[in-house]
Motif scaffolding. Structure first.
Motif, PDB file in Angstrom:
ATOM      1  N   LEU A 124       0.862  -1.183   0.000  1.00 15.33           N
ATOM      2  CA  LEU A 124       0.000   0.000   0.000  1.00 15.33           C
ATOM      3  C   LEU A 124       0.897   1.231   0.000  1.00 15.33           C
ATOM      4  O   LEU A 124       1.769   1.377   0.862  1.00 15.33           O
ATOM      5  CB  LEU A 124      -0.900  -0.008   1.248  1.00 15.33           C
ATOM      6  CG  LEU A 124      -1.760   1.237   1.472  1.00 15.33           C
ATOM      7  CD1 LEU A 124      -2.740   1.460   0.317  1.00 15.33           C
ATOM      8  CD2 LEU A 124      -2.542   1.118   2.791  1.00 15.33           C
ATOM      9  N   TRP A 126       0.986   5.547  -0.306  1.00 12.51           N
ATOM     10  CA  TRP A 126       0.168   6.757  -0.133  1.00 12.51           C
ATOM     11  C   TRP A 126       1.022   7.959  -0.520  1.00 12.51           C
ATOM     12  O   TRP A 126       2.112   8.159   0.006  1.00 12.51           O
ATOM     13  CB  TRP A 126      -0.308   6.853   1.324  1.00 12.51           C
ATOM     14  CG  TRP A 126      -0.801   8.185   1.810  1.00 12.51           C
ATOM     15  CD1 TRP A 126      -0.411   8.812   2.959  1.00 12.51           C
ATOM     16  CD2 TRP A 126      -1.814   9.036   1.232  1.00 12.51           C
ATOM     17  NE1 TRP A 126      -1.103   9.994   3.120  1.00 12.51           N
ATOM     18  CE2 TRP A 126      -1.971  10.165   2.069  1.00 12.51           C
ATOM     19  CE3 TRP A 126      -2.596   8.967   0.066  1.00 12.51           C
ATOM     20  CZ2 TRP A 126      -2.869  11.202   1.786  1.00 12.51           C
ATOM     21  CZ3 TRP A 126      -3.482   9.996  -0.212  1.00 12.51           C
ATOM     22  CH2 TRP A 126      -3.626  11.090   0.646  1.00 12.51           C
ATOM     23  N   PHE A 202      -3.589   6.800  -3.560  1.00 11.39           N
ATOM     24  CA  PHE A 202      -3.098   5.542  -3.008  1.00 11.39           C
ATOM     25  C   PHE A 202      -2.816   4.583  -4.163  1.00 11.39           C
ATOM     26  O   PHE A 202      -3.448   4.659  -5.219  1.00 11.39           O
ATOM     27  CB  PHE A 202      -4.167   4.890  -2.114  1.00 11.39           C
ATOM     28  CG  PHE A 202      -4.473   5.648  -0.864  1.00 11.39           C
ATOM     29  CD1 PHE A 202      -3.790   5.370   0.319  1.00 11.39           C
ATOM     30  CD2 PHE A 202      -5.457   6.636  -0.845  1.00 11.39           C
ATOM     31  CE1 PHE A 202      -4.080   6.063   1.495  1.00 11.39           C
ATOM     32  CE2 PHE A 202      -5.745   7.338   0.323  1.00 11.39           C
ATOM     33  CZ  PHE A 202      -5.061   7.044   1.498  1.00 11.39           C
ATOM     34  N   GLY A 204      -2.588   0.358  -4.474  1.00  8.83           N
ATOM     35  CA  GLY A 204      -2.712  -0.913  -3.760  1.00  8.83           C
ATOM     36  C   GLY A 204      -2.348  -2.062  -4.691  1.00  8.83           C
ATOM     37  O   GLY A 204      -2.910  -2.191  -5.777  1.00  8.83           O
ATOM     38  N   ILE A 220      -5.935  -4.510   2.947  1.00  7.97           N
ATOM     39  CA  ILE A 220      -5.652  -3.113   2.552  1.00  7.97           C
ATOM     40  C   ILE A 220      -6.893  -2.262   2.862  1.00  7.97           C
ATOM     41  O   ILE A 220      -6.806  -1.160   3.402  1.00  7.97           O
ATOM     42  CB  ILE A 220      -5.272  -3.020   1.048  1.00  7.97           C
ATOM     43  CG1 ILE A 220      -3.916  -3.678   0.792  1.00  7.97           C
ATOM     44  CG2 ILE A 220      -5.242  -1.561   0.591  1.00  7.97           C
ATOM     45  CD1 ILE A 220      -3.459  -3.696  -0.656  1.00  7.97           C
TER      46      ILE A 220
END
Ligand SMILES: CCCCCCCC/C=C\CCCCCCCC(=O)N[C@@H](CC(N)=O)C(=O)O
Ligand SMILES: [Zn+2]
Ligand SMILES: [Zn+2]
Length: 519
Positions: A124, A126, A202, A204, A220
């Motif tokens: 993940l 960000w 984000f 993922g 997630i």
């Protein structure tokens, strides 16, 4: 003396010739080396011809196409195979983690990027935006692949990433390492150029999508929920650019998945007392089950064409004539249905599909088997539900000796927005049309399932699409043999994500009736 002079002259002459030959060969060698070095440098530093026109940052890099393809090939060579929920190749997943950190050093070291490993092997990322008023979005892709057996008829070993005629072959090339590597490569370049987004986003990367995403995607989502995240939109794998696949359509169509079909796995079983094969009953457990399976195959689910969002696909693609057809479906539906059901890929858009995927029975040649089991995998059309599908199976099988059990299932996913005010749909569409002005963009229903189905609490608008070009014959490569992508297409994917990320920085869409497809 005369003779001696002659010999001396001869020797002198030979020496000069030798010297001359040496000088010429050395010069030639020098020229060859200079040319070779120059050519290599030119290739390595070749600027990309594909660059984004509208955005501040462009794709010009000091690395060439060869460098990017080399990294992509490395990703394909790692066999991150998911066979079942409990059979994941964790050694390969660990190796893939190291690959990402090695080949995208800026992504993993930039102060702009926060990264966490979720459920051991999923990732993940960000990237916060500078404008906190802008709702973030999310890009999804998955690292794992379905199994591949070279003996099934692959032209090359499925984890070789071998190149043939401009195509890279290998498991995962279109499902879905092209997006994993494409997204991170785009981010790497943006960061190198000093880009920092206005709208946060984000990324993922799931590690068990092919077996349902229960570890990767679901965890997630848990992390994001804990942080209270809400997303403007999500873009995951799914549909593609279809070129020559939809009959009757001139030119390529980019179908952006605005929903995905539901899914159900049903176990059918027949139990009979075991016994000696020399005294068989009139019907065996295998025979009874085989009859049930045959009835299911002979009686496909009804054609529901026009009753779900696929109706909009055809209206977008064919315009007015199809609107007339759609308003008179009572007349045209059987005709369209009969044409589309001939091919497995177009048939998938028409109805709930029924696939018998596993059939088990018997332990020894002279023992009548007590148990016969079959697994049926159904992909549910948006106009049906799991419950309706189960009723249909029960009545089609029509034999009480065949027990039916729902192993797992979920209804078709909600429909995301795709009108002129839809931020996600329009931004994806604009990015696509800037890069591929020749395509017609339309909403579509994704016929397979994706990790994004676990994200419905985080975003109202979920899109399933990557600009992977699918041409006749390519649909069978998904989970099939000879999965491949052209080198050109992989480059296009990197450019697409590179531009999309920048295009998402826009605060809001301009009013719907401004010129062309400009944002
Ligand atoms: C008018 C329509 C023309 C028909 C053309 C067919 C277009 C085919 C294009 C893309 C293939 C769809 C692949 C979708 C991605 C599926 C991802 C996947 O394999 N998911 C698995 C695992 C899971 N999450 O359940 C699946 O079994 O669906
Ligand atoms: Zn996939
Ligand atoms: Zn897949």
């Amino acid at each position: 003396p005369c003779g001696l002079e002659n010999v001396q002259m001869k020797l002198l002459g030979e020496c000069n010739i030798m010297k001359l030959v040496k000088i010429v060969s050395l010069s030639l060698l020098f020229v060859v080396i200079v040319c070779f070095v120059a050519a290599t440098l030119r290739t390595l530093t070749k600027f990309d011809s594909l660059c984004c026109v509208n955005n501040r940052y462009n794709m010009r890099t000091k690395f060439g196409q060869r460098h990017r393809l080399f990294l992509y090939a490395e990703a394909i060579q790692i066999p991150t195979v998911s066979t079942s929920k409990t059979q994941l190749n964790i050694t390969a997943l660990g190796e893939f983690d190291s690959l990402l950190r090695r080949v995208f050093p800026t992504v993993f070291s930039s102060h702009l990027v926060q990264h966490e490993v979720v459920a051991n092997y999923s990732h993940l990322f960000w990237v916060p935006g500078s404008d906190l008023a802008l709702v973030p979005y999310m890009l999804l892709a998955h690292i794992d692949v379905v199994p591949a057996d070279e003996n099934d008829g692959w032209e090359v070993s499925p984890f070789s990433a071998k190149e043939i005629d401009g195509f890279i072959y290998g498991r995962g090339t279109i499902d879905n390492k092209q997006s994993v590597m494409g997204i991170l490569q785009a981010l790497e370049y943006l960061l190198i150029r000093g880009y920092s987004p206005q709208r946060g986003f984000f990324i993922g990367l799931g590690h068990d999508e092919e077996v349902g995403g229960l570890q990767g995607a679901m965890n997630i989502v848990k992390v994001l929920k804990r942080k209270g995240v809400q997303l403007a939109f999500i873009l995951d794998e799914g549909l593609a650019v279809l070129d020559g696949v939809i009959s009757g359509l001139q030119g390529p169509a980019a179908l952006i998945g605005i929903s995905e079909k539901g899914q159900a796995t049903v176990k059918l079983s027949v139990f009979k007392a075991p016994g000696h094969s020399s005294m068989p009953p009139r019907e065996s457990s295998i025979g009874i089950l085989a009859g049930a399976v045959k009835r299911l195959e002979d009686n496909p689910m009804p054609i529901l064409f026009g009753e779900g969002p696929e109706r909009r696909t055809f209206e977008h693609l064919f315009g007015l004539p199809i609107k007339f057809v759609m308003s008179n479906m009572w007349l045209f539906s059987p005709l369209i249905g009969r044409v589309m059901e001939r091919s497995p890929d177009t048939n998938a858009f028409l109805r709930t599909t029924t696939a018998v995927t596993m059939f088990n029975s018997g332990v020894k040649v002279n023992v009548l088997p007590s148990l016969a089991e079959a697994y049926v995998n159904l992909r549910i059309h948006p106009a049906q539900t799991v419950e309706e599908v189960l009723e249909f199976i029960q009545s089609t099988v029509g034999d009480e000796r065949v027990k039916m059990e729902l192993v797992n299932g979920f209804d078709p996913l909600p429909v995301s927005s795709y009108d002129e005010t839809s931020f996600g749909f329009q931004t994806i569409k604009k990015t696509l049309l800037d890069q591929f002005p020749q395509v017609t963009v339309a909403p579509g229903v994704c016929i397979g399932n994706t990790d994004s189905r676990h994200y419905t609490d985080l975003a109202k608008d979920i899109y399933r699409f990557a600009p992977t070009w699918i041409r006749p014959g390519d649909t069978q490569r998904f989970h099939g043999i000879n999965e491949r992508i052209s080198k050109k297409n992989y480059e296009e994917l990197v450019v697409f994500y590179f531009n999309l990320i920048q295009n998402c920085d826009i605060k809001e869409l301009p009013s719907p009736h401004s010129a062309g497809h400009e944002l």
